[in-house]
Enzyme design. Structure first.
Site, PDB file in Angstrom:
ATOM      1  N   ARG A  46       0.604  -1.217  -0.053  1.00  0.00           N
ATOM      2  CA  ARG A  46       0.329  -0.367  -0.158  1.00  0.00           C
ATOM      3  C   ARG A  46       0.657   1.392   0.044  1.00  0.00           C
ATOM      4  NH1 ARG A  46      -1.611   1.572   4.574  1.00  0.00           N
ATOM      5  NH2 ARG A  46      -2.739   0.126   5.479  1.00  0.00           N
ATOM      6  N   TYR A  98     -15.932  18.459 -15.105  1.00  0.00           N
ATOM      7  CA  TYR A  98     -16.096  17.170 -15.202  1.00  0.00           C
ATOM      8  C   TYR A  98     -16.936  16.526 -14.008  1.00  0.00           C
ATOM      9  CZ  TYR A  98     -15.955  11.730 -14.552  1.00  0.00           C
ATOM     10  OH  TYR A  98     -16.043  10.396 -14.417  1.00  0.00           O
ATOM     11  N   ASP A 170      -6.947  19.889 -13.395  1.00  0.00           N
ATOM     12  CA  ASP A 170      -6.905  18.681 -13.891  1.00  0.00           C
ATOM     13  C   ASP A 170      -6.870  18.129 -15.369  1.00  0.00           C
ATOM     14  OD1 ASP A 170      -8.290  16.256 -14.917  1.00  0.00           O
ATOM     15  OD2 ASP A 170      -9.938  16.500 -13.756  1.00  0.00           O
ATOM     16  N   LYS A 195      -7.593   7.681 -19.667  1.00  0.00           N
ATOM     17  CA  LYS A 195      -7.701   8.626 -20.266  1.00  0.00           C
ATOM     18  C   LYS A 195      -6.908   8.306 -21.417  1.00  0.00           C
ATOM     19  CE  LYS A 195     -11.209   9.003 -18.265  1.00  0.00           C
ATOM     20  NZ  LYS A 195     -11.466   9.949 -17.593  1.00  0.00           N
TER      21      LYS A 195
HETATM   22  C1  PLP Z   1     -12.902  10.564 -16.098  1.00  0.00           C
HETATM   23  C2  PLP Z   1     -12.527  11.931 -15.663  1.00  0.00           C
HETATM   24  C3  PLP Z   1     -11.585  12.129 -14.445  1.00  0.00           C
HETATM   25  C4  PLP Z   1     -12.170  11.053 -13.871  1.00  0.00           C
HETATM   26  O1  PLP Z   1     -11.282   9.469 -13.508  1.00  0.00           O
HETATM   27  P1  PLP Z   1     -11.188   8.230 -12.487  1.00  0.00           P
HETATM   28  O2  PLP Z   1      -9.927   7.495 -13.274  1.00  0.00           O
HETATM   29  O3  PLP Z   1     -12.553   8.052 -14.111  1.00  0.00           O
HETATM   30  O4  PLP Z   1     -11.757   8.071 -11.666  1.00  0.00           O
HETATM   31  C5  PLP Z   1     -11.384  13.247 -13.496  1.00  0.00           C
HETATM   32  N1  PLP Z   1     -11.546  14.152 -14.731  1.00  0.00           N
HETATM   33  C6  PLP Z   1     -11.765  14.423 -15.612  1.00  0.00           C
HETATM   34  C7  PLP Z   1     -11.637  15.394 -16.953  1.00  0.00           C
HETATM   35  C8  PLP Z   1     -11.934  13.212 -16.962  1.00  0.00           C
HETATM   36  O5  PLP Z   1     -12.381  12.892 -17.869  1.00  0.00           O
END
Ligand code: PLP
Length: 381
Positions: A46, A98, A170, A195
């Site tokens: 962890r 998001y 982000d 992504k």
């Molecule tokens: C998908 C996404 C998230 C969340 O991420 P996960 O890996 O699905 O938990 C946060 N911000 C953006 C812009 C996203 O496209």
């Protein structure tokens, strides 16, 4: 080192016990200690794992940061950032973001006493009026989903630095290949690695990158204390995915451009949102803070009939209908009924999100095949 070399090599060493060029999957929870307190840097998975460590170094290098931390999902990474705050603290958050980020801030952390102000950051100077002595975090997402608005990170960073507030960006949509928020003054970069970084729609993972050691120690403490860490196997898949990030992003951008230009000239299409189009409202910010424009393209249909959008989406043969983005395969999403369905129609439209808006995550297939697919689907209406 330049980006392409870092993507392949940063943080990654041949395995010292065998010479294996690929980082092994250290599928182990614990490590044998030679004596009390005598170990090789690993005690429990962890806290640290030898498949995760190279990945954390790699993502840090790609973001021009000192320290990286990987989490079980993008949301787990966001969760760790929010846990830096305490009851009574406030944050200023861009209002176009998001849905899961909005949800964790309002439905989870509001209960624990955090207050979020959701603010239009098109004019960064205006966000200053939401800052008070309790403000501890500014949260920016750029480009945004699905309208691909951009926020000027440098302008927001001037304000966060003036007030000594943490700025988290982000960077999921841009990826470190196209944009490096730390270089523009941010304190924390957050990624949904699910992504583009993973890129093959087979891993859910998140990351944070920072430059300040003290901030890193706090986040590493939260990561270990709360425990939302990725598995060694997922770290292996992520390391493998990142090795081609630059090649994929170049093709995503090329295909994004081809698709955006085709849509822009189609008589049934109303508006095209791609940040590389000179008529995009934030094209100047894209040129200033990004190195390319990516493969996210949204568009609306003339007449604004929801049935038309559904007809087009159900007629695609190459574009798959689904959520998520950033994979090698092209995906289309209908925000009004899928990702943004919980927002009332009037509010959606006030934010500029029409019922015929179709969001494309343009993959790296042949551009001509993608254009043909769009042509035949749009011809059905
Ligand atoms: C998908 C996404 C998230 C969340 O991420 P996960 O890996 O699905 O938990 C946060 N911000 C953006 C812009 C996203 O496209």
């Amino acid at each position: 080192m330049k980006f392409a070399t870092k993507a392949i090599h940063a943080g990654v060493e041949p395995d010292p016990s065998t010479g294996a060029i690929m980082t092994p999957i250290f599928q182990t929870s614990t490590y044998v200690q030679e004596g009390i307190g005598k170990h090789k840097g690993y005690e429990y998975s962890r806290t640290k794992n030898p498949t995760r460590t190279p990945l954390e170094k790699n993502i840090a290098a790609l973001e021009n940061g000192q320290f990286g931390l990987c989490f079980a999902s993008g949301m787990a990474a966001t969760d760790a950032v929010l846990k830096l705050l305490k009851p009574g603290d406030e944050m200023v958050v861009c209002n176009d973001l998001y849905g899961g980020t909005y949800r964790i801030m309002t439905k989870v952390f509001e209960i624990f006493g955090l207050k979020a102000h959701f603010v239009d950051m098109n004019e960064p100077a205006l966000l200053e009026q939401y800052i008070n002595p309790n403000t501890k975090l500014i949260w920016v997402e750029t480009p945004t989903n699905p309208l691909l608005n951009l926020i000027d990170i440098q302008e927001v960073a001037k304000i966060s630095q003036k007030h000594n507030i943490l700025l988290c960006v982000d960077n999921t949509f841009a990826t470190p290949y196209l944009q490096n928020p730390l270089d523009l003054g941010a304190d924390i970069v957050m990624h949904s690695m699910t992504k583009y970084l993973g890129g093959h729609s087979d891993v859910v993972m998140g990351a944070l990158v920072v430059n300040q050691e003290e901030l890193y120690q706090k986040l590493a403490f939260i990561q270990n204390a709360c425990g939302a860490v990725p598995s060694p196997h997922d770290c292996f898949l992520m390391l493998r995915g990142i090795k081609t990030l630059h090649v994929r992003m170049d093709r995503h951008s090329q295909n994004g451009e081809a698709v955006a230009k085709f849509l822009n000239e189609n008589p049934k299409v109303d508006k095209v949102y791609w940040i590389g189009l000179p008529n995009h409202q934030n094209h100047d910010i894209a040129r200033k803070q990004m190195r390319g424009f990516g493969g996210m393209v949204s568009f609306t249909l003339k007449g604004d009939k929801i049935e038309d959008a559904i007809r087009v989406m159900e007629s695609f043969e190459v574009f798959a209908l689904g959520e998520s983005l950033g994979g090698v395969e092209s995906i289309c999403t209908h925000p009004a009924t899928m990702t943004h369905g919980s927002i009332p129609k009037a509010q959606r439209e006030a934010n500029g999100l029409k019922d015929t808006l179709i969001r494309l995550s343009v993959g790296i297939e042949d551009a001509q095949d993608l254009i043909e697919d769009l042509r035949q689907a749009i011809d059905k209406i």
